[in-house]
Scaffold this active site. Structure first.
Site, PDB file in Angstrom:
ATOM      1  N   CYS A   1       0.810  -1.222   0.000  1.00  0.00           N
ATOM      2  CA  CYS A   1       0.000   0.000   0.000  1.00  0.00           C
ATOM      3  C   CYS A   1       0.839   1.266   0.000  1.00  0.00           C
ATOM      4  O   CYS A   1       0.308   2.348  -0.216  1.00  0.00           O
ATOM      5  CB  CYS A   1      -0.929   0.012   1.213  1.00  0.00           C
ATOM      6  SG  CYS A   1      -0.057   0.080   2.803  1.00  0.00           S
TER       7      CYS A   1
ATOM      8  N   GLU B   1      -7.043  -6.107  -1.709  1.00  0.00           N
ATOM      9  CA  GLU B   1      -7.250  -5.149  -0.608  1.00  0.00           C
ATOM     10  C   GLU B   1      -6.130  -4.129  -0.585  1.00  0.00           C
ATOM     11  O   GLU B   1      -4.969  -4.444  -0.867  1.00  0.00           O
ATOM     12  CB  GLU B   1      -7.305  -5.910   0.723  1.00  0.00           C
ATOM     13  CG  GLU B   1      -7.496  -5.038   1.957  1.00  0.00           C
ATOM     14  CD  GLU B   1      -6.202  -4.743   2.707  1.00  0.00           C
ATOM     15  OE1 GLU B   1      -6.256  -4.041   3.731  1.00  0.00           O
ATOM     16  OE2 GLU B   1      -5.138  -5.216   2.245  1.00  0.00           O
TER      17      GLU B   1
ATOM     18  N   ARG C   1     -10.953   1.069  10.492  1.00  0.00           N
ATOM     19  CA  ARG C   1      -9.888   0.666   9.572  1.00  0.00           C
ATOM     20  C   ARG C   1     -10.482   0.606   8.161  1.00  0.00           C
ATOM     21  O   ARG C   1     -10.817  -0.464   7.639  1.00  0.00           O
ATOM     22  CB  ARG C   1      -9.318  -0.694   9.984  1.00  0.00           C
ATOM     23  CG  ARG C   1      -8.062  -1.109   9.218  1.00  0.00           C
ATOM     24  CD  ARG C   1      -7.514  -2.427   9.713  1.00  0.00           C
ATOM     25  NE  ARG C   1      -6.237  -2.755   9.108  1.00  0.00           N
ATOM     26  CZ  ARG C   1      -5.063  -2.284   9.503  1.00  0.00           C
ATOM     27  NH1 ARG C   1      -5.014  -1.435  10.521  1.00  0.00           N
ATOM     28  NH2 ARG C   1      -3.943  -2.626   8.892  1.00  0.00           N
TER      29      ARG C   1
ATOM     30  N   ARG D   1     -10.710   0.323   4.456  1.00  0.00           N
ATOM     31  CA  ARG D   1      -9.893  -0.237   3.392  1.00  0.00           C
ATOM     32  C   ARG D   1     -10.744  -0.402   2.139  1.00  0.00           C
ATOM     33  O   ARG D   1     -11.961  -0.604   2.220  1.00  0.00           O
ATOM     34  CB  ARG D   1      -9.312  -1.608   3.802  1.00  0.00           C
ATOM     35  CG  ARG D   1      -8.271  -1.518   4.913  1.00  0.00           C
ATOM     36  CD  ARG D   1      -7.033  -0.784   4.436  1.00  0.00           C
ATOM     37  NE  ARG D   1      -5.960  -0.814   5.399  1.00  0.00           N
ATOM     38  CZ  ARG D   1      -5.736   0.128   6.312  1.00  0.00           C
ATOM     39  NH1 ARG D   1      -6.571   1.153   6.414  1.00  0.00           N
ATOM     40  NH2 ARG D   1      -4.696   0.047   7.128  1.00  0.00           N
TER      41      ARG D   1
END
Length: 467
Positions: free
Chosen positions: A80, A118, A169, A171
């Site tokens: 990421c 993801e 969180r 995502r």
């Protein structure tokens, strides 16, 4: 933990310590390939799942043959950093950004029935519109049904009985089903998740209780605060309580409170003839960013009204001495009407002490900003508690590695409950396509016959090897 006959085969790319694996194994899947470049994470993965993923994705010189077997489902939490707000945001211009192309080569060669990717939410942000479109278009070119609208989700939106956790969180997930004959109808397919309200009417602000997550039996050296850290919090706790008292219960301001700005107040007022606003500050200093000018102007205005008690407070605590480094002379209040700083959840950040209401926790990160819980505990989360936040069972074995390694791994990890939920929603969306093949029907059966949460399955987890 798995069924006697595996429901489907999956590959786990950029596998970390096995968050994706935990969800898919609990669904009855069998891992046929896994890869992780970090040695410490790979060791944890092997202890828990009996497969050593250490290595990198292998593509030959012609990029046509990968050492990846046939499989039904591909998952990848690909790096990421090229898209994260904490990085340079260079996207696919950065070398790590091109790792998506390795994933795509595997997809092109093996054509898994389902793909689940993801990444950080920022991948779907305005800085990366080009990268996002490239990912969507290249998947469609390979014959996949995929939504152009990002699927964004967070574990705090799932109730605990569905595998949720009190962690914000957010995502982005890219979920795709191989559908080479139906792409004409797939252009406007909906995403499998949207950020917003809790699932099934769940109210995250009212129904999460951090005490359900916490216990002191897993504390390690470093969880307790140092004398200096306690002093920093005590000082700002007094500031917050004084503010509530002086302003009849009105919450502290939402802009960063910068004690260092107050030392220049008299000089600034003398220069401008009065308390300046942000436009005056920017006109005086053309290089001053608008955001900083705004915060400075608000701090000058705040101090002009409250300087009498603020000066007494600063003198009492030695705010402008070596006892308080510059980053601890700042307070970011995001805790609404919480009456005391000690009653909040805190982070010691380079930008200051950030305080949030004690409902759910901010996202775990891979750097040393572990959440500090107040109340009667007044300590950092333990490594085991961060693993709980990611949906891993207490039997998950991290071996004898240093706590810092576990904190880093959990900051980089994927939340198990969210993976469980996203795959379930994806199967519901694409059931019409999945039921046309044996592999798709196996995935449908595995998901639809599983419980609503992975927790009851993972409670039976036993590490394959002792750590």
């Amino acid at each position: 933990m798995a069924k006697s006959a595996s429901a489907f085969r999956f590959v786990d790319l950029f596998a970390g310590v096995g968050g994706f694996h935990a969800a898919l194994k609990a669904y009855g899947g069998a891992c046929v390939y896994a890869v992780e470049i970090d040695k410490a994470a790979a060791a944890v993965y092997e202890r828990n799942w009996g497969r050593n993923p250490l290595g990198d994705i292998k593509v030959d010189a012609n990029e046509t043959i990968m050492n990846v077997p046939d499989h039904d489902l591909l998952v990848a939490g690909f790096p990421c950093q090229p898209f994260s707000k904490s990085g340079a945001q260079r996207g696919m211009d950065e070398a790590r950004g091109t790792l998506y192309w390795h994933i795509l080569k595997i997809i092109e060669k093996r054509k898994p029935k389902v793909v689940l990717l993801e990444n950080v939410r920022n991948l779907a942000g305005p800085r990366h519109l080009h990268e996002w479109q490239v990912i969507i278009e290249t998947l469609r070119e390979q014959g996949y049904r995929v939504s152009e609208t990002p699927a964004i989700f967070s574990p705090h939106l799932l109730p605990p009985e569905r595998g949720g956790r009190p962690q914000v969180r957010e995502r982005v997930f890219i979920t795709a089903t191989h559908n080479p004959t139906g792409l004409g109808d797939d252009s406007f397919v909906e995403p499998v998740a949207r950020i917003g309200h809790g699932i099934g009417g769940f109210d995250p602000k009212a129904e999460w209780h951090l005490e359900d997550l916490l216990d002191d039996t897993h504390n390690v050296p470093g969880c307790d605060l140092t004398e200096a850290e306690v002093r920093w919090v005590d000082a700002w706790d007094e500031w917050v309580q004084t503010w509530f008292e002086k302003l009849d219960g009105r919450r502290p301001p939402g802009f960063p409170i910068w004690a260092d700005s107050w030392t220049d107040f008299d000089k600034v007022v003398k220069r401008f003839g009065d308390v300046p606003d942000h436009r005056e500050l920017m006109d005086d200093d053309e290089g001053l960013p608008a955001w900083k000018a705004g915060h400075l102007a608000k701090n000058y205005a705040l101090y002009s009204i409250h300087r009498e008690w603020i000066d007494v407070w600063a003198q009492k605590w030695g705010i402008y001495t070596e006892k308080f480094p510059p980053s601890r002379r700042k307070l970011e209040w995001q805790a609404q009407d919480t009456p005391r700083l000690w009653d909040t959840v805190m982070h010691f950040r380079p930008s200051g002490i950030r305080a949030k209401a004690p409902t759910y926790l901010p996202a775990l990160v891979a750097i040393t900003q572990t959440s500090i819980v107040g109340g009667t505990r007044r300590r950092r989360l333990s490594p085991r508690e961060t693993a709980r936040l990611q949906g891993l069972p207490d039997t998950y074995d991290f071996g004898a590695q240093r706590p810092a390694a576990t904190y880093k791994q959990m900051g980089n990890g994927v939340n198990v409950g969210v993976v469980w939920h996203v795959l379930r929603e994806h199967v519901a969306r694409d059931e019409d396509v999945l039921k046309k093949t044996a592999a798709g029907r196996n995935i449908i059966r595995a998901v639809q016959t599983a419980p609503l949460s992975p927790d009851e399955v993972l409670a039976k987890h036993k590490p394959v090897t002792a750590g």
